[in-house]
Write an enzyme that holds these catalytic residues in place. Sequence first.
Site, mmCIF file in Angstrom:
data_model
loop_
_atom_site.group_PDB
_atom_site.id
_atom_site.type_symbol
_atom_site.label_atom_id
_atom_site.label_comp_id
_atom_site.label_asym_id
_atom_site.label_seq_id
_atom_site.Cartn_x
_atom_site.Cartn_y
_atom_site.Cartn_z
ATOM 1 N N ARG A 174 -9.337 -1.856 2.485
ATOM 2 C CA ARG A 174 -9.066 -0.983 1.346
ATOM 3 C C ARG A 174 -10.171 0.032 1.098
ATOM 4 N NH1 ARG A 174 -7.727 -6.067 -2.324
ATOM 5 N NH2 ARG A 174 -8.978 -6.986 -0.660
ATOM 6 N N SER B 19 -14.191 -5.790 1.990
ATOM 7 C CA SER B 19 -14.456 -5.156 0.685
ATOM 8 C C SER B 19 -13.849 -5.963 -0.454
ATOM 9 C CB SER B 19 -13.988 -3.698 0.660
ATOM 10 O OG SER B 19 -12.623 -3.542 0.935
ATOM 11 N N GLY B 20 -12.752 -6.642 -0.229
ATOM 12 C CA GLY B 20 -12.291 -7.666 -1.151
ATOM 13 C C GLY B 20 -11.749 -7.240 -2.503
ATOM 14 N N GLY B 21 -11.581 -5.926 -2.716
ATOM 15 C CA GLY B 21 -11.099 -5.480 -4.025
ATOM 16 C C GLY B 21 -12.169 -4.731 -4.813
ATOM 17 N N ARG C 5 0.851 -1.210 0.000
ATOM 18 C CA ARG C 5 0.000 0.000 0.000
ATOM 19 C C ARG C 5 0.883 1.255 0.000
ATOM 20 N NH1 ARG C 5 -3.111 -3.698 -0.717
ATOM 21 N NH2 ARG C 5 -4.606 -4.549 0.784
ATOM 22 N N GLU D 128 -13.928 -14.981 9.443
ATOM 23 C CA GLU D 128 -13.837 -14.423 8.090
ATOM 24 C C GLU D 128 -13.462 -15.489 7.051
ATOM 25 O OE1 GLU D 128 -10.939 -11.279 7.562
ATOM 26 O OE2 GLU D 128 -11.509 -10.978 5.485
ATOM 27 N N SER E 225 -16.682 -4.046 7.511
ATOM 28 C CA SER E 225 -15.395 -4.221 8.189
ATOM 29 C C SER E 225 -14.345 -4.087 7.092
ATOM 30 C CB SER E 225 -15.326 -5.588 8.879
ATOM 31 O OG SER E 225 -14.032 -5.796 9.422
ATOM 32 N N LYS F 228 -17.665 -12.320 9.070
ATOM 33 C CA LYS F 228 -17.104 -11.347 8.105
ATOM 34 C C LYS F 228 -16.980 -12.021 6.740
ATOM 35 C CE LYS F 228 -13.164 -8.324 7.228
ATOM 36 N NZ LYS F 228 -12.277 -7.316 7.803
HETATM 37 P P1 13P Z 1 -10.520 -5.496 2.516
HETATM 38 O O1 13P Z 1 -11.758 -4.723 2.902
HETATM 39 O O2 13P Z 1 -9.447 -4.622 1.932
HETATM 40 O O3 13P Z 1 -10.837 -6.716 1.714
HETATM 41 O O4 13P Z 1 -9.863 -5.987 3.866
HETATM 42 C C1 13P Z 1 -10.673 -6.502 4.851
HETATM 43 C C2 13P Z 1 -9.933 -7.535 5.586
HETATM 44 O O5 13P Z 1 -9.841 -7.482 6.789
HETATM 45 C C3 13P Z 1 -9.349 -8.644 4.815
HETATM 46 O O6 13P Z 1 -8.930 -9.648 5.677
#
Ligand code: 13P
Length: 343
Positions: A295, A264-266, A32, A177, A292, A222
Amino acid sequence: MTDSLQDIARRLVAPGKGILAADESSSTIKKRFDGIALDSTADSRRDYREMLFSADTAMREHISGVILFDETIRQSARDGRSLVSLIEANGSIPGIKVDMGAKPLAFYPGETVTEGLDGLRERLVEYYKLGARFAKWRGVITIGANLPTPGALSANAHALARYAALCQENGIVPIVEPEVLMDNPNATHTIETCQKVTEATLEAVFDELEKARVDLTGMILKPNMVVPGKDSGQNAAPSEVAERTVAAFHATVPTSVPGIAFLSGGQSDVLATEHLSLINQLPNRPWKITFSYGRALQAAALKAWGGKPENVAAGQDAFLHRARMNGLAALGEWTAELERQAD
Ligand code: 13P
Protein backbone atom coordinates in the site's frame (compact mmCIF):
# COMPACT_ATOMS: atom_id res chain seq x y z
CA MET A 1 25.54 -19.71 -13.94
CA THR A 2 22.77 -19.94 -11.37
CA ASP A 3 22.80 -17.21 -8.75
CA SER A 4 23.22 -18.44 -5.19
CA LEU A 5 20.57 -17.77 -2.55
CA GLN A 6 23.02 -15.35 -0.96
CA ASP A 7 23.53 -13.42 -4.23
CA ILE A 8 19.78 -13.06 -4.72
CA ALA A 9 19.20 -12.02 -1.10
CA ARG A 10 21.96 -9.42 -1.34
CA ARG A 11 20.52 -8.01 -4.58
CA LEU A 12 17.08 -7.70 -2.96
CA VAL A 13 18.50 -5.40 -0.31
CA ALA A 14 20.99 -3.49 -2.50
CA PRO A 15 21.69 0.06 -1.26
CA GLY A 16 18.89 2.52 -2.09
CA LYS A 17 16.58 -0.22 -3.34
CA GLY A 18 13.67 -2.21 -1.95
CA ILE A 19 10.87 -4.54 -2.92
CA LEU A 20 7.52 -3.72 -4.52
CA ALA A 21 4.82 -5.96 -3.01
CA ALA A 22 2.36 -6.24 -5.90
CA ASP A 23 1.03 -9.63 -4.83
CA GLU A 24 -2.48 -8.62 -3.83
CA SER A 25 -4.80 -11.58 -4.20
CA SER A 26 -7.76 -11.15 -6.55
CA SER A 27 -10.04 -10.26 -3.61
CA THR A 28 -7.59 -7.70 -2.16
CA ILE A 29 -6.92 -5.96 -5.49
CA LYS A 30 -10.68 -5.78 -6.03
CA LYS A 31 -10.95 -3.77 -2.78
CA ARG A 32 -8.19 -1.43 -3.99
CA PHE A 33 -9.88 -1.01 -7.39
CA ASP A 34 -13.23 -0.35 -5.68
CA GLY A 35 -11.52 2.73 -4.21
CA ILE A 36 -11.08 4.16 -7.73
CA ALA A 37 -14.39 2.73 -9.02
CA LEU A 38 -12.66 0.33 -11.43
CA ASP A 39 -13.93 -3.15 -12.24
CA SER A 40 -11.41 -5.81 -11.30
CA THR A 41 -10.91 -8.04 -14.36
CA ALA A 42 -7.90 -10.00 -15.57
CA ASP A 43 -7.25 -7.19 -18.09
CA SER A 44 -7.60 -4.29 -15.64
CA ARG A 45 -5.32 -6.08 -13.18
CA ARG A 46 -2.82 -6.63 -15.98
CA ASP A 47 -3.03 -2.98 -17.12
CA TYR A 48 -2.40 -1.77 -13.58
CA ARG A 49 0.59 -4.00 -12.99
CA GLU A 50 1.96 -3.23 -16.45
CA MET A 51 1.79 0.49 -15.62
CA LEU A 52 3.92 -0.12 -12.50
CA PHE A 53 6.44 -2.58 -13.94
CA SER A 54 7.11 -0.44 -17.02
CA ALA A 55 7.84 2.67 -14.95
CA ASP A 56 11.46 2.34 -16.06
CA THR A 57 13.24 4.89 -13.87
CA ALA A 58 11.43 3.88 -10.68
CA MET A 59 12.02 0.21 -11.34
CA ARG A 60 15.63 0.47 -12.47
CA GLU A 61 16.78 2.79 -9.71
CA HIS A 62 14.73 1.79 -6.69
CA ILE A 63 12.96 -1.57 -7.05
CA SER A 64 15.17 -4.60 -6.47
CA GLY A 65 12.36 -7.14 -6.73
CA VAL A 66 8.62 -7.44 -7.28
CA ILE A 67 6.34 -9.88 -5.46
CA LEU A 68 3.70 -11.22 -7.83
CA PHE A 69 0.45 -13.10 -7.43
CA ASP A 70 -0.05 -16.41 -9.27
CA GLU A 71 -2.21 -14.79 -11.97
CA THR A 72 0.31 -12.00 -12.62
CA ILE A 73 3.38 -14.21 -13.05
CA ARG A 74 1.53 -15.82 -15.99
CA GLN A 75 0.28 -12.61 -17.64
CA SER A 76 1.61 -10.71 -20.64
CA ALA A 77 1.76 -6.99 -21.32
CA ARG A 78 -0.33 -5.49 -24.11
CA ASP A 79 2.61 -5.85 -26.53
CA GLY A 80 2.83 -9.58 -25.79
CA ARG A 81 5.95 -9.56 -23.60
CA SER A 82 5.48 -11.36 -20.30
CA LEU A 83 5.18 -9.17 -17.22
CA VAL A 84 8.09 -11.17 -15.79
CA SER A 85 10.29 -10.06 -18.71
CA LEU A 86 9.28 -6.42 -18.14
CA ILE A 87 10.51 -6.70 -14.55
CA GLU A 88 13.73 -8.43 -15.59
CA ALA A 89 14.38 -5.87 -18.35
CA ASN A 90 14.53 -3.24 -15.62
CA GLY A 91 17.11 -5.22 -13.67
CA SER A 92 14.61 -6.22 -11.00
CA ILE A 93 13.96 -9.75 -9.69
CA PRO A 94 10.54 -11.43 -10.03
CA GLY A 95 9.16 -13.05 -6.88
CA ILE A 96 5.96 -14.90 -6.02
CA LYS A 97 3.51 -15.08 -3.14
CA VAL A 98 3.09 -18.78 -2.41
CA ASP A 99 0.92 -18.83 0.69
CA MET A 100 -2.80 -19.50 0.32
CA GLY A 101 -3.89 -17.02 2.96
CA ALA A 102 -4.53 -16.92 6.70
CA LYS A 103 -7.37 -19.23 7.79
CA PRO A 104 -9.02 -19.58 11.22
CA LEU A 105 -6.90 -21.76 13.49
CA ALA A 106 -9.02 -24.56 14.94
CA PHE A 107 -9.70 -24.10 18.69
CA TYR A 108 -7.99 -20.68 18.73
CA PRO A 109 -10.81 -18.13 18.40
CA GLY A 110 -9.66 -14.88 16.81
CA GLU A 111 -6.38 -16.34 15.52
CA THR A 112 -5.25 -17.70 12.18
CA VAL A 113 -2.68 -19.96 10.63
CA THR A 114 -1.49 -19.54 7.06
CA GLU A 115 -2.20 -22.38 4.64
CA GLY A 116 -0.38 -23.51 1.51
CA LEU A 117 2.25 -26.11 2.46
CA ASP A 118 0.65 -29.08 0.71
CA GLY A 119 2.04 -29.36 -2.81
CA LEU A 120 4.32 -26.38 -2.24
CA ARG A 121 7.47 -28.17 -3.45
CA GLU A 122 5.86 -28.82 -6.86
CA ARG A 123 4.53 -25.28 -7.12
CA LEU A 124 7.99 -23.86 -6.34
CA VAL A 125 9.50 -25.93 -9.15
CA GLU A 126 6.98 -24.42 -11.57
CA TYR A 127 7.43 -20.87 -10.26
CA TYR A 128 11.20 -21.19 -10.68
CA LYS A 129 10.63 -22.11 -14.33
CA LEU A 130 8.36 -19.08 -14.69
CA GLY A 131 11.24 -16.87 -13.48
CA ALA A 132 10.64 -16.45 -9.74
CA ARG A 133 13.86 -16.29 -7.70
CA PHE A 134 12.30 -15.36 -4.40
CA ALA A 135 9.00 -16.04 -2.66
CA LYS A 136 6.84 -14.70 0.14
CA TRP A 137 4.72 -16.28 2.87
CA ARG A 138 2.79 -14.14 5.35
CA GLY A 139 1.86 -15.32 8.82
CA VAL A 140 -0.57 -13.10 10.71
CA ILE A 141 -0.40 -12.41 14.43
CA THR A 142 -3.26 -10.56 16.11
CA ILE A 143 -2.96 -8.66 19.38
CA GLY A 144 -6.12 -8.67 21.54
CA ALA A 145 -7.41 -9.73 24.95
CA ASN A 146 -5.15 -12.67 25.84
CA LEU A 147 -3.87 -12.76 22.26
CA PRO A 148 -1.64 -13.85 20.71
CA THR A 149 -1.53 -17.29 22.30
CA PRO A 150 1.68 -19.34 22.37
CA GLY A 151 -0.17 -21.98 20.30
CA ALA A 152 -0.89 -19.58 17.45
CA LEU A 153 2.63 -18.14 17.55
CA SER A 154 4.19 -21.57 17.23
CA ALA A 155 1.77 -22.78 14.51
CA ASN A 156 2.57 -19.72 12.37
CA ALA A 157 6.30 -19.88 13.03
CA HIS A 158 6.35 -23.57 12.15
CA ALA A 159 4.55 -22.99 8.83
CA LEU A 160 6.91 -20.13 7.95
CA ALA A 161 9.91 -22.37 8.64
CA ARG A 162 8.62 -25.28 6.57
CA TYR A 163 7.91 -22.89 3.71
CA ALA A 164 11.37 -21.32 3.97
CA ALA A 165 13.13 -24.69 3.87
CA LEU A 166 11.16 -25.78 0.79
CA CYS A 167 12.06 -22.52 -0.97
CA GLN A 168 15.77 -22.91 -0.31
CA GLU A 169 15.68 -26.55 -1.41
CA ASN A 170 14.41 -25.26 -4.76
CA GLY A 171 16.82 -22.34 -5.27
CA ILE A 172 14.33 -19.70 -4.20
CA VAL A 173 15.03 -17.09 -1.51
CA PRO A 174 12.27 -17.10 1.10
CA ILE A 175 10.88 -13.84 2.37
CA VAL A 176 9.74 -14.75 5.85
CA GLU A 177 6.87 -12.46 6.82
CA PRO A 178 5.41 -12.71 10.31
CA GLU A 179 3.07 -9.69 10.49
CA VAL A 180 1.93 -8.44 13.88
CA LEU A 181 -1.17 -6.51 12.80
CA MET A 182 -1.64 -2.83 13.62
CA ASP A 183 -5.01 -2.47 11.87
CA ASN A 184 -7.17 -5.40 13.01
CA PRO A 185 -10.63 -4.47 14.37
CA ASN A 186 -10.33 -2.87 17.79
CA ALA A 187 -6.54 -2.63 17.70
CA THR A 188 -6.22 -0.72 20.98
CA HIS A 189 -2.81 -2.07 21.95
CA THR A 190 0.06 0.23 22.88
CA ILE A 191 3.46 0.49 21.24
CA GLU A 192 4.93 -1.25 24.30
CA THR A 193 2.68 -4.26 23.71
CA CYS A 194 3.51 -4.27 20.02
CA GLN A 195 7.20 -4.43 20.89
CA LYS A 196 6.69 -7.33 23.31
CA VAL A 197 4.58 -9.29 20.83
CA THR A 198 6.92 -8.54 17.92
CA GLU A 199 9.85 -9.85 19.95
CA ALA A 200 7.96 -13.00 21.00
CA THR A 201 6.94 -13.57 17.38
CA LEU A 202 10.43 -13.15 15.97
CA GLU A 203 11.87 -15.36 18.67
CA ALA A 204 9.42 -18.14 17.79
CA VAL A 205 10.14 -17.69 14.07
CA PHE A 206 13.93 -17.90 14.40
CA ASP A 207 13.62 -20.87 16.72
CA GLU A 208 11.57 -22.75 14.09
CA LEU A 209 13.82 -21.62 11.21
CA GLU A 210 16.78 -23.10 13.03
CA LYS A 211 14.95 -26.38 13.69
CA ALA A 212 13.96 -26.55 10.01
CA ARG A 213 17.66 -26.11 9.05
CA VAL A 214 17.00 -22.97 7.06
CA ASP A 215 20.16 -21.13 5.98
CA LEU A 216 19.71 -17.70 7.53
CA THR A 217 22.22 -16.18 5.07
CA GLY A 218 19.85 -16.99 2.19
CA MET A 219 16.62 -15.41 3.39
CA ILE A 220 15.03 -12.00 3.95
CA LEU A 221 12.91 -11.13 6.99
CA LYS A 222 9.77 -9.07 6.32
CA PRO A 223 8.50 -7.81 9.67
CA ASN A 224 6.12 -5.12 10.87
CA MET A 225 7.49 -2.00 12.49
CA VAL A 226 6.82 -1.55 16.20
CA VAL A 227 3.86 0.85 16.23
CA PRO A 228 0.76 1.37 18.37
CA GLY A 229 -2.53 -0.23 17.27
CA LYS A 230 -4.64 2.03 15.07
CA ASP A 231 -7.36 2.37 17.74
CA SER A 232 -4.99 2.93 20.67
CA GLY A 233 -5.22 6.71 20.66
CA GLN A 234 -1.45 6.63 21.21
CA ASN A 235 0.63 8.88 19.00
CA ALA A 236 4.15 7.49 18.98
CA ALA A 237 6.94 9.81 17.88
CA PRO A 238 8.64 8.52 14.72
CA SER A 239 11.93 8.37 16.63
CA GLU A 240 10.32 6.07 19.22
CA VAL A 241 9.00 3.78 16.49
CA ALA A 242 12.49 3.59 14.99
CA GLU A 243 14.21 2.90 18.30
CA ARG A 244 11.75 0.26 19.50
CA THR A 245 11.75 -1.48 16.13
CA VAL A 246 15.52 -1.79 16.02
CA ALA A 247 15.59 -2.81 19.69
CA ALA A 248 13.19 -5.67 18.87
CA PHE A 249 15.56 -6.84 16.12
CA HIS A 250 18.61 -6.67 18.38
CA ALA A 251 16.79 -8.91 20.84
CA THR A 252 15.77 -11.53 18.29
CA VAL A 253 17.24 -11.37 14.75
CA PRO A 254 20.56 -13.16 14.21
CA THR A 255 23.18 -11.04 12.47
CA SER A 256 23.62 -13.73 9.80
CA VAL A 257 20.29 -12.61 8.26
CA PRO A 258 21.40 -10.36 5.38
CA GLY A 259 18.34 -8.19 5.06
CA ILE A 260 15.15 -6.92 6.63
CA ALA A 261 12.44 -5.49 4.34
CA PHE A 262 9.42 -4.01 6.08
CA LEU A 263 5.76 -4.32 5.23
CA SER A 264 3.82 -1.04 5.59
CA GLY A 265 0.85 -2.61 7.33
CA GLY A 266 -1.61 0.28 7.11
CA GLN A 267 0.75 3.15 7.96
CA SER A 268 0.30 6.22 5.76
CA ASP A 269 2.75 6.21 2.90
CA VAL A 270 4.81 9.18 4.05
CA LEU A 271 4.99 7.94 7.65
CA ALA A 272 6.18 4.51 6.47
CA THR A 273 8.95 6.32 4.59
CA GLU A 274 9.89 8.56 7.52
CA HIS A 275 10.08 5.60 9.91
CA LEU A 276 12.31 3.67 7.53
CA SER A 277 14.66 6.61 7.14
CA LEU A 278 14.95 7.13 10.91
CA ILE A 279 15.61 3.41 11.39
CA ASN A 280 18.46 3.68 8.90
CA GLN A 281 19.97 6.56 10.84
CA LEU A 282 20.35 4.55 14.04
CA PRO A 283 23.78 3.18 14.91
CA ASN A 284 24.61 -0.50 15.06
CA ARG A 285 22.62 -2.12 12.27
CA PRO A 286 24.20 -5.42 11.22
CA TRP A 287 21.44 -6.01 8.62
CA LYS A 288 20.52 -4.10 5.45
CA ILE A 289 17.13 -2.56 6.23
CA THR A 290 14.74 -1.55 3.47
CA PHE A 291 11.12 -1.62 2.30
CA SER A 292 8.85 -4.27 0.86
CA TYR A 293 5.78 -2.10 0.74
CA GLY A 294 2.44 -2.76 -0.90
CA ARG A 295 0.00 0.00 0.00
CA ALA A 296 2.66 2.57 0.95
CA LEU A 297 4.28 2.28 -2.50
CA GLN A 298 1.13 1.99 -4.57
CA ALA A 299 -1.64 4.11 -3.05
CA ALA A 300 -0.66 7.38 -4.76
CA ALA A 301 0.08 5.68 -8.08
CA LEU A 302 -3.24 3.85 -8.10
CA LYS A 303 -5.12 7.08 -7.44
CA ALA A 304 -3.22 9.06 -10.10
CA TRP A 305 -3.77 6.29 -12.67
CA GLY A 306 -7.45 5.86 -11.83
CA GLY A 307 -7.82 3.03 -14.35
CA LYS A 308 -7.49 5.38 -17.34
CA PRO A 309 -5.01 4.76 -20.17
CA GLU A 310 -4.42 8.51 -20.55
CA ASN A 311 -3.19 8.60 -16.93
CA VAL A 312 -0.45 5.97 -17.24
CA ALA A 313 2.29 8.62 -17.15
CA ALA A 314 0.72 10.31 -14.10
CA GLY A 315 0.51 6.95 -12.30
CA GLN A 316 4.14 6.22 -13.14
CA ASP A 317 5.23 9.66 -11.90
CA ALA A 318 3.46 9.09 -8.59
CA PHE A 319 5.07 5.65 -8.31
CA LEU A 320 8.50 7.11 -9.11
CA HIS A 321 8.14 9.71 -6.38
CA ARG A 322 7.27 7.14 -3.70
CA ALA A 323 9.92 4.70 -4.93
CA ARG A 324 12.51 7.51 -4.85
CA MET A 325 11.48 8.63 -1.36
CA ASN A 326 11.69 5.07 -0.07
CA GLY A 327 15.01 4.53 -1.84
CA LEU A 328 16.34 7.55 0.07
CA ALA A 329 14.83 6.21 3.29
CA ALA A 330 16.64 2.92 2.76
CA LEU A 331 19.84 4.99 2.91
CA GLY A 332 18.64 7.07 5.88
CA GLU A 333 18.60 10.13 3.60
CA TRP A 334 14.91 11.01 3.28
CA THR A 335 13.80 14.49 4.36
CA ALA A 336 10.39 16.20 4.52
CA GLU A 337 11.83 18.85 2.19
CA LEU A 338 12.61 16.26 -0.51
CA GLU A 339 9.17 14.74 0.03
CA ARG A 340 7.53 18.04 -0.92
CA GLN A 341 9.57 18.51 -4.09
CA ALA A 342 7.80 17.32 -7.21
CA ASP A 343 9.78 14.96 -9.41
P1 13P B 1 1.57 -3.61 2.89
O1 13P B 1 2.86 -2.84 2.72
O2 13P B 1 0.41 -2.97 2.18
O3 13P B 1 1.31 -3.98 4.31
O4 13P B 1 1.75 -4.96 2.08
C1 13P B 1 2.94 -5.65 2.19
C2 13P B 1 2.67 -7.08 2.08
O5 13P B 1 3.27 -7.75 1.27
C3 13P B 1 1.69 -7.68 2.99
O6 13P B 1 1.76 -9.06 2.93
